[in-house]
Design an enzyme around this catalytic site. Structure first.
Site, mmCIF file in Angstrom:
data_model
loop_
_atom_site.group_PDB
_atom_site.id
_atom_site.type_symbol
_atom_site.label_atom_id
_atom_site.label_comp_id
_atom_site.label_asym_id
_atom_site.label_seq_id
_atom_site.Cartn_x
_atom_site.Cartn_y
_atom_site.Cartn_z
ATOM 1 N N ARG A 185 0.806 -1.233 0.000
ATOM 2 C CA ARG A 185 0.000 0.000 0.000
ATOM 3 C C ARG A 185 0.832 1.273 0.000
ATOM 4 O O ARG A 185 0.290 2.380 -0.135
ATOM 5 C CB ARG A 185 -0.908 -0.001 1.223
ATOM 6 C CG ARG A 185 -0.166 0.031 2.551
ATOM 7 C CD ARG A 185 -1.122 -0.207 3.696
ATOM 8 N NE ARG A 185 -0.441 -0.308 4.975
ATOM 9 C CZ ARG A 185 -1.028 -0.732 6.079
ATOM 10 N NH1 ARG A 185 -2.297 -1.089 6.051
ATOM 11 N NH2 ARG A 185 -0.371 -0.805 7.211
ATOM 12 N N ARG A 238 -1.301 -4.826 2.481
ATOM 13 C CA ARG A 238 0.090 -4.640 2.905
ATOM 14 C C ARG A 238 1.009 -5.792 2.501
ATOM 15 O O ARG A 238 2.180 -5.580 2.170
ATOM 16 C CB ARG A 238 0.095 -4.493 4.435
ATOM 17 C CG ARG A 238 1.447 -4.532 5.129
ATOM 18 C CD ARG A 238 1.220 -4.436 6.628
ATOM 19 N NE ARG A 238 2.402 -4.727 7.416
ATOM 20 C CZ ARG A 238 3.210 -3.804 7.949
ATOM 21 N NH1 ARG A 238 2.964 -2.527 7.744
ATOM 22 N NH2 ARG A 238 4.240 -4.156 8.688
ATOM 23 N N ARG A 256 8.553 -8.901 7.787
ATOM 24 C CA ARG A 256 8.668 -9.740 8.980
ATOM 25 C C ARG A 256 9.211 -11.120 8.596
ATOM 26 O O ARG A 256 9.280 -12.009 9.432
ATOM 27 C CB ARG A 256 7.306 -9.913 9.672
ATOM 28 C CG ARG A 256 6.621 -8.626 10.103
ATOM 29 C CD ARG A 256 7.370 -7.920 11.217
ATOM 30 N NE ARG A 256 6.599 -6.800 11.740
ATOM 31 C CZ ARG A 256 6.615 -5.572 11.249
ATOM 32 N NH1 ARG A 256 7.369 -5.313 10.176
ATOM 33 N NH2 ARG A 256 5.897 -4.598 11.779
ATOM 34 N N HIS A 308 10.147 3.102 2.507
ATOM 35 C CA HIS A 308 8.794 2.801 2.955
ATOM 36 C C HIS A 308 8.024 4.110 3.116
ATOM 37 O O HIS A 308 8.527 5.184 2.818
ATOM 38 C CB HIS A 308 8.834 2.075 4.310
ATOM 39 C CG HIS A 308 9.328 0.664 4.244
ATOM 40 N ND1 HIS A 308 8.514 -0.414 4.469
ATOM 41 C CD2 HIS A 308 10.562 0.162 3.998
ATOM 42 C CE1 HIS A 308 9.215 -1.531 4.360
ATOM 43 N NE2 HIS A 308 10.470 -1.204 4.070
ATOM 44 N N TYR A 356 9.061 0.803 17.586
ATOM 45 C CA TYR A 356 8.725 -0.358 18.411
ATOM 46 C C TYR A 356 9.524 -1.548 17.877
ATOM 47 O O TYR A 356 9.928 -1.558 16.708
ATOM 48 C CB TYR A 356 7.229 -0.682 18.313
ATOM 49 C CG TYR A 356 6.720 -0.736 16.898
ATOM 50 C CD1 TYR A 356 6.838 -1.898 16.134
ATOM 51 C CD2 TYR A 356 6.161 0.383 16.287
ATOM 52 C CE1 TYR A 356 6.406 -1.942 14.823
ATOM 53 C CE2 TYR A 356 5.719 0.348 14.966
ATOM 54 C CZ TYR A 356 5.845 -0.818 14.244
ATOM 55 O OH TYR A 356 5.429 -0.866 12.938
ATOM 56 N N GLU A 379 11.519 6.116 5.867
ATOM 57 C CA GLU A 379 10.069 6.289 5.835
ATOM 58 C C GLU A 379 9.769 7.636 5.190
ATOM 59 O O GLU A 379 10.073 8.693 5.753
ATOM 60 C CB GLU A 379 9.473 6.231 7.249
ATOM 61 C CG GLU A 379 9.630 4.892 7.953
ATOM 62 C CD GLU A 379 8.621 3.859 7.483
ATOM 63 O OE1 GLU A 379 7.749 4.211 6.661
ATOM 64 O OE2 GLU A 379 8.697 2.708 7.957
#
Length: 403
Positions: A185, A238, A256, A308, A356, A379
């Site tokens: 996305r 995503r 991930r 990203h 995180y 980002e």
């Protein structure tokens, strides 16, 4: 009362999941921006709703995507918790419908690859257009651009990387890897990376000293299946589009799925989760292809850059845990240089500390698995006004800044 509300919220979420292949309408969906708090109710919302963590003006926020049927309940939870919040978007579908309206077209030299393939940076293009553009660059600029198809996606699309450099193909120069589109996305990512590719190839003379010193390995879209699905069926998709045996839910979060500290914090074993890590490290053909290509050249690749969105951050390892390491000062120094080059509008820091912990990321693997010293996730803009739905008229400004 709040516990009952949260339980009801969870039951609503279960009953409103769209089926795979259905066109998802985000009419009435809202984006709530909540100032991060340790209140248990807000933390519980993170478990039930999709949240994007963003740092802006030295404050950490959670941007929640909220379905129309949940809006009043979410407001009730936030008010009871005394949380500070605002509405960034009252109707996401309206924003989506206006996102890809082409801005003023910029004429290109007749016969250029942009003209012959329809590629531009005034709108978001399909993977097929990006792919044809790369084919054209390889054909017309073979003296500086070499095209590799490094694998095939789950749905049969070629995974393309372009090597850009001068001085001949036999030379082993230091390399810089740049990729985009890991998350489907995040459309501004492949748009920006393809712009960097265009500049380096079609305007070689402006970057000659750089190209004489380094080879660039550029992959505009690492997740083409997911990208096309986000264009056709679900704008907020995503993951990849692979099948998950035993589940009707498709796809794996490729960020991930890389094999360094795989399966740790910030991941899920649930195939229906947006952060599903996969059944094993490198379960996806996309991540396997990138791994194998980089490892074959790891001795020469000196920097890994993955683009990203959103949040305007320059992040470096580690992402899997809030840990210090011996290279942190140097990574911070180079990250600060990058932030300055982009106008000091980017927060710089360790991914886990700024945001995180999230294990299995490509940047952690590049450093910890492939041994690439300088590894960064960038980002791109913005910080939440548009979020993932960045209007097409902003592509050129963001892409030029990224370059």
């Amino acid at each position: 009362m709040v516990a009952v509300t949260l339980a009801y919220l969870a039951s609503l979420l279960i009953t409103t999941v769209a089926g795979d292949g259905d066109i998802v309408d985000y009419g009435g969906y809202s984006i709530f921006r909540v100032e991060e708090t340790q209140h248990a109710s807000v933390q519980a919302l993170e478990r039930f709703l999709e949240a994007t963590r963003v740092v802006a003006d030295n404050t950490t926020y959670l941007d929640f995507l909220v379905q129309p049927t949940m809006k009043e309940l979410v407001e009730e939870v936030l008010n009871c918790a005394g949380a500070k919040y605002s509405l960034l978007d009252k109707d996401l579908q309206k924003s989506i419908s206006k996102e890809n309206i082409e801005s003023t077209f910029i004429p290109q030299f007749k016969g250029s690859c942009t003209t012959t393939t329809g590629m531009s940076w005034t709108k978001y293009h399909s993977y097929d257009t990006i792919s044809r553009y790369m084919d054209c660059l390889s054909s017309q600029y073979g003296h500086v651009a070499q095209l590799f198809t490094i694998g095939i996606s789950s749905e049969g699309r070629g995974l393309k990387v372009m090597k850009v450099g001068t001085g001949g193909r036999g030379l082993r120069k230091p390399g810089i890897w740049i990729d985009g589109g890991i998350h489907a996305r995040e459309w501004i990512s492949p748009a920006s990376v393809s712009y960097i590719l265009m500049e380096l190839v079609e305007n070689t003379d402006q970057y000659r000293s750089l190209l004489e010193k380094y080879d660039f390995y550029i992959m505009p879209s690492m997740n083409p299946d997911g990208y096309e699905y986000s264009r056709t069926f679900d704008r907020m998709w995503r993951k990849t589009r692979s099948n998950n045996p035993g589940s009707s839910c498709k796809g794996v979060d490729p960020n991930r799925n890389f094999g360094y500290q795989w399966g740790g914090k910030g991941t899920s074993s649930d195939p229906c989760s947006d952060i599903y890590r996969g059944s094993r490290p490198f379960s996806e053909p996309e991540t396997i292809a990138v791994r194998d290509f980089i490892l074959a050249r790891a001795r020469n690749i000196k920097m890994y850059l993955t683009f990203h969105s959103y949040g305007q951050m320059v992040l470096y390892p580690w992402g899997y845990e809030r840990l210090d390491h011996s290279d942190e000062t140097e990574l911070r120094r180079v990250g600060d240089v990058g932030s300055a080059a982009m106008g000091y509008k980017y927060t710089v820091g360790s991914a886990a500390k700024v945001l995180y912990p999230a294990a299995g990321g490509s940047d952690d693997w590049a450093k910890g698995g492939a041994g690439i010293r300088y590894s960064y996730t960038v980002e791109l803009p913005d910080t939440g006004k548009h979020g993932f739905i960045l209007p097409a008229h902003m592509i050129l400004g963001v892409a030029k800044e990224a370059l």
